[in-house]
Design a protein around this motif. Structure first.
Motif, PDB file in Angstrom:
ATOM      1  N   VAL A   1       0.526  -1.019   0.156  1.00 30.00           N
ATOM      2  CA  VAL A   1      -0.155  -0.448   0.230  1.00 30.00           C
ATOM      3  C   VAL A   1       1.139   0.552   0.253  1.00 30.00           C
ATOM      4  CG1 VAL A   1      -1.891   1.562   1.288  1.00 30.00           C
ATOM      5  CG2 VAL A   1      -2.237  -1.397   1.334  1.00 30.00           C
ATOM      6  N   GLU A   2       0.542   1.997  -1.106  1.00 27.27           N
ATOM      7  CA  GLU A   2       0.606   3.422  -1.156  1.00 27.27           C
ATOM      8  C   GLU A   2       0.566   4.063  -0.034  1.00 27.27           C
ATOM      9  OE1 GLU A   2       3.797   6.921  -4.002  1.00 27.27           O
ATOM     10  OE2 GLU A   2       2.263   5.578  -4.896  1.00 27.27           O
ATOM     11  N   PHE A   3       1.886   5.420   1.173  1.00 25.51           N
ATOM     12  CA  PHE A   3       1.131   6.012   1.639  1.00 25.51           C
ATOM     13  C   PHE A   3       2.273   7.487   1.368  1.00 25.51           C
ATOM     14  CE2 PHE A   3       0.078   2.549   3.797  1.00 25.51           C
ATOM     15  CZ  PHE A   3      -0.904   2.757   4.639  1.00 25.51           C
ATOM     16  N   GLU A   4       1.239   8.254   0.899  1.00 24.79           N
ATOM     17  CA  GLU A   4       1.607   9.601   0.551  1.00 24.79           C
ATOM     18  C   GLU A   4       2.707  10.066   1.170  1.00 24.79           C
ATOM     19  OE1 GLU A   4      -0.223  13.828  -0.993  1.00 24.79           O
ATOM     20  OE2 GLU A   4      -0.996  12.225  -2.074  1.00 24.79           O
ATOM     21  N   ASN A   5       2.658  10.311   2.341  1.00 23.03           N
ATOM     22  CA  ASN A   5       3.120  10.775   3.254  1.00 23.03           C
ATOM     23  C   ASN A   5       3.245  10.495   4.485  1.00 23.03           C
ATOM     24  OD1 ASN A   5       2.934  14.030   2.378  1.00 23.03           O
ATOM     25  ND2 ASN A   5       0.760  13.646   3.103  1.00 23.03           N
ATOM     26  N   TYR A   6       3.786   8.982   4.150  1.00 22.86           N
ATOM     27  CA  TYR A   6       4.806   8.371   5.018  1.00 22.86           C
ATOM     28  C   TYR A   6       6.271   8.415   5.745  1.00 22.86           C
ATOM     29  CZ  TYR A   6       6.593   4.124   7.617  1.00 22.86           C
ATOM     30  OH  TYR A   6       7.095   2.865   8.547  1.00 22.86           O
ATOM     31  N   PHE A   7       6.691   8.281   7.557  1.00 20.39           N
ATOM     32  CA  PHE A   7       7.755   8.656   7.305  1.00 20.39           C
ATOM     33  C   PHE A   7       8.102   8.101   8.612  1.00 20.39           C
ATOM     34  CE2 PHE A   7       4.490  12.698   7.923  1.00 20.39           C
ATOM     35  CZ  PHE A   7       5.555  13.389   7.146  1.00 20.39           C
ATOM     36  N   GLY A   8       7.923   6.245   8.208  1.00 19.32           N
ATOM     37  CA  GLY A   8       8.624   5.549   8.641  1.00 19.32           C
ATOM     38  C   GLY A   8       9.113   4.905   8.850  1.00 19.32           C
ATOM     39  N   LEU A   9      10.052   3.925   9.473  1.00 18.99           N
ATOM     40  CA  LEU A   9      11.263   2.986   8.401  1.00 18.99           C
ATOM     41  C   LEU A   9      10.418   2.754   7.112  1.00 18.99           C
ATOM     42  CD1 LEU A   9      12.545   1.655  11.612  1.00 18.99           C
ATOM     43  CD2 LEU A   9      13.873   3.637  10.443  1.00 18.99           C
ATOM     44  N   PRO A  10      11.576   2.688   5.735  1.00 17.80           N
ATOM     45  CA  PRO A  10      11.250   2.241   4.184  1.00 17.80           C
ATOM     46  C   PRO A  10      11.345   0.479   4.726  1.00 17.80           C
ATOM     47  CG  PRO A  10      12.907   2.836   4.324  1.00 17.80           C
ATOM     48  CD  PRO A  10      13.233   3.397   5.848  1.00 17.80           C
ATOM     49  N   PHE A  11      10.206   0.196   3.423  1.00  9.57           N
ATOM     50  CA  PHE A  11      10.437  -1.536   3.754  1.00  9.57           C
ATOM     51  C   PHE A  11      11.682  -1.615   2.889  1.00  9.57           C
ATOM     52  CE2 PHE A  11       9.034  -5.643   1.651  1.00  9.57           C
ATOM     53  CZ  PHE A  11       9.250  -6.335   3.054  1.00  9.57           C
ATOM     54  N   GLU A  12      11.253  -1.074   1.599  1.00 10.78           N
ATOM     55  CA  GLU A  12      12.247  -1.121   0.416  1.00 10.78           C
ATOM     56  C   GLU A  12      13.294   0.498   0.070  1.00 10.78           C
ATOM     57  OE1 GLU A  12      10.741  -2.011  -2.739  1.00 10.78           O
ATOM     58  OE2 GLU A  12      10.544  -4.625  -2.499  1.00 10.78           O
ATOM     59  N   ASP A  13      14.415   0.528   0.561  1.00  9.16           N
ATOM     60  CA  ASP A  13      14.987   1.853  -0.171  1.00  9.16           C
ATOM     61  C   ASP A  13      14.324   2.925  -1.534  1.00  9.16           C
ATOM     62  OD1 ASP A  13      16.062   2.192   2.742  1.00  9.16           O
ATOM     63  OD2 ASP A  13      18.316   1.347   1.630  1.00  9.16           O
ATOM     64  N   ALA A  14      14.174   1.658  -2.594  1.00 10.09           N
ATOM     65  CA  ALA A  14      13.886   1.939  -2.908  1.00 10.09           C
ATOM     66  C   ALA A  14      12.561   2.532  -3.770  1.00 10.09           C
ATOM     67  CB  ALA A  14      13.735   1.071  -4.910  1.00 10.09           C
ATOM     68  N   SER A  15      11.094   2.523  -2.592  1.00 10.83           N
ATOM     69  CA  SER A  15       9.771   2.521  -2.339  1.00 10.83           C
ATOM     70  C   SER A  15      10.053   2.735  -1.538  1.00 10.83           C
ATOM     71  CB  SER A  15       8.818   1.844  -3.714  1.00 10.83           C
ATOM     72  OG  SER A  15       9.295   1.391  -5.110  1.00 10.83           O
ATOM     73  N   PRO A  16      10.249   4.096  -0.487  1.00  5.78           N
ATOM     74  CA  PRO A  16      10.219   4.304   0.866  1.00  5.78           C
ATOM     75  C   PRO A  16       8.775   4.675   0.900  1.00  5.78           C
ATOM     76  CG  PRO A  16      10.793   6.185  -0.407  1.00  5.78           C
ATOM     77  CD  PRO A  16      10.822   5.223  -1.706  1.00  5.78           C
ATOM     78  N   ASN A  17       7.288   5.166   0.116  1.00  9.36           N
ATOM     79  CA  ASN A  17       6.218   5.403   0.837  1.00  9.36           C
ATOM     80  C   ASN A  17       5.408   3.802   0.559  1.00  9.36           C
ATOM     81  OD1 ASN A  17       7.028   7.558   1.589  1.00  9.36           O
ATOM     82  ND2 ASN A  17       5.713   8.410  -0.637  1.00  9.36           N
ATOM     83  N   LEU A  18       6.349   2.148  -0.407  1.00 11.47           N
ATOM     84  CA  LEU A  18       5.015   1.854   0.027  1.00 11.47           C
ATOM     85  C   LEU A  18       5.510   0.454   0.957  1.00 11.47           C
ATOM     86  CD1 LEU A  18       5.515   0.377  -3.618  1.00 11.47           C
ATOM     87  CD2 LEU A  18       3.232   0.949  -3.197  1.00 11.47           C
ATOM     88  N   ILE A  19       4.168   0.568   2.126  1.00 16.15           N
ATOM     89  CA  ILE A  19       4.608  -0.118   3.052  1.00 16.15           C
ATOM     90  C   ILE A  19       3.670  -2.027   2.476  1.00 16.15           C
ATOM     91  CG2 ILE A  19       4.292  -0.442   5.751  1.00 16.15           C
ATOM     92  CD1 ILE A  19       5.936   2.134   4.143  1.00 16.15           C
ATOM     93  N   PRO A  20       4.090  -2.678   3.063  1.00 21.77           N
ATOM     94  CA  PRO A  20       3.666  -4.031   3.017  1.00 21.77           C
ATOM     95  C   PRO A  20       2.304  -4.221   4.120  1.00 21.77           C
ATOM     96  CG  PRO A  20       5.571  -4.552   4.027  1.00 21.77           C
ATOM     97  CD  PRO A  20       5.461  -3.371   3.744  1.00 21.77           C
ATOM     98  N   ILE A  21       1.354  -4.732   3.731  1.00 20.81           N
ATOM     99  CA  ILE A  21       0.238  -4.620   4.809  1.00 20.81           C
ATOM    100  C   ILE A  21      -0.040  -6.684   3.777  1.00 20.81           C
ATOM    101  CG2 ILE A  21      -2.063  -3.735   5.268  1.00 20.81           C
ATOM    102  CD1 ILE A  21       0.139  -1.734   5.813  1.00 20.81           C
ATOM    103  N   SER A  22      -0.161  -6.895   5.069  1.00 19.13           N
ATOM    104  CA  SER A  22      -0.771  -8.449   5.423  1.00 19.13           C
ATOM    105  C   SER A  22      -2.126  -8.407   5.160  1.00 19.13           C
ATOM    106  CB  SER A  22       0.279  -9.810   6.286  1.00 19.13           C
ATOM    107  OG  SER A  22       1.447  -9.217   5.893  1.00 19.13           O
ATOM    108  N   PRO A  23      -2.800  -9.451   3.861  1.00 20.97           N
ATOM    109  CA  PRO A  23      -4.049  -9.145   5.055  1.00 20.97           C
ATOM    110  C   PRO A  23      -4.817 -10.386   5.721  1.00 20.97           C
ATOM    111  CG  PRO A  23      -3.541 -10.289   2.647  1.00 20.97           C
ATOM    112  CD  PRO A  23      -1.927  -9.452   3.099  1.00 20.97           C
ATOM    113  N   ILE A  24      -5.854 -10.238   6.034  1.00 17.27           N
ATOM    114  CA  ILE A  24      -5.585 -11.145   7.158  1.00 17.27           C
ATOM    115  C   ILE A  24      -7.700 -11.913   7.100  1.00 17.27           C
ATOM    116  CG2 ILE A  24      -5.091 -10.096   9.430  1.00 17.27           C
ATOM    117  CD1 ILE A  24      -8.217  -8.536   9.791  1.00 17.27           C
ATOM    118  N   GLN A  25      -7.461 -13.028   7.532  1.00 14.31           N
ATOM    119  CA  GLN A  25      -8.958 -14.162   6.950  1.00 14.31           C
ATOM    120  C   GLN A  25      -9.976 -13.983   8.183  1.00 14.31           C
ATOM    121  OE1 GLN A  25      -8.254 -16.070   4.093  1.00 14.31           O
ATOM    122  NE2 GLN A  25     -10.392 -16.151   3.591  1.00 14.31           N
ATOM    123  N   ARG A  26     -10.967 -12.925   7.261  1.00 13.89           N
ATOM    124  CA  ARG A  26     -12.246 -13.361   8.753  1.00 13.89           C
ATOM    125  C   ARG A  26     -13.203 -14.449   8.537  1.00 13.89           C
ATOM    126  NH1 ARG A  26     -12.333  -8.485  12.579  1.00 13.89           N
ATOM    127  NH2 ARG A  26      -9.522  -8.345  12.416  1.00 13.89           N
ATOM    128  N   GLY A  27     -13.134 -15.578   8.315  1.00 12.78           N
ATOM    129  CA  GLY A  27     -14.482 -16.320   7.893  1.00 12.78           C
ATOM    130  C   GLY A  27     -13.851 -17.144   6.578  1.00 12.78           C
TER     131      GLY A  27
END
Length: 115
Positions: A2-28
């Motif tokens: 997921v891309e967050f326009e104004n993300y200030f945290g640690l980057p997951f990848e240096d090449a794409s600092p605004n892309l953050i992995p969000i793992s889906p969860i299963q509900r039923g």
């Protein structure tokens, strides 16, 4: 990812600092993304509200009255987050700022009128 326009945290990848992995969860039988809906409002609109938590962006310049209003809307200190954070130098500059000098001069003028 997921891309967050104004993300200030640690980057997951240096090449794409605004892309953050969000793992889906299963509900039923449904797969969901664990994102929480939030909203924003101006400091002026927050007057009179009591908030449990707030992320406050006070901007690049100090506005003492607005900063006080923003911070005073939150019930407890642990519910306040200043983002982006700023350095101690900014606090030091407030001591010699033009606005503070104007406020002090006006306070002195008003005190002189009391007598």
């Amino acid at each position: 990812m997921v891309e967050f326009e104004n993300y200030f945290g640690l980057p997951f990848e240096d090449a794409s600092p605004n892309l953050i992995p969000i793992s889906p969860i299963q509900r039923g039988r449904t797969r969901q993304l664990p994102l929480r809906l939030t909203w924003a409002l101006t400091i002026h609109k927050s007057q009179g509200l009591t908030l449990l938590k707030a992320t406050i962006d006070i901007g690049p310049r100090e506005r003492a009255g607005l900063t006080f209003v923003a911070i005073s809307r939150v019930k407890a200190l642990d519910g306040i987050r200043i983002s982006p954070p700023f350095s101690y130098d900014r606090y030091e500059k407030m001591k010699t700022g033009k606005q503070l000098a104007k406020r002090k001069a006006e306070e002195e003028r008003l005190k002189s009128l009391e007598t």
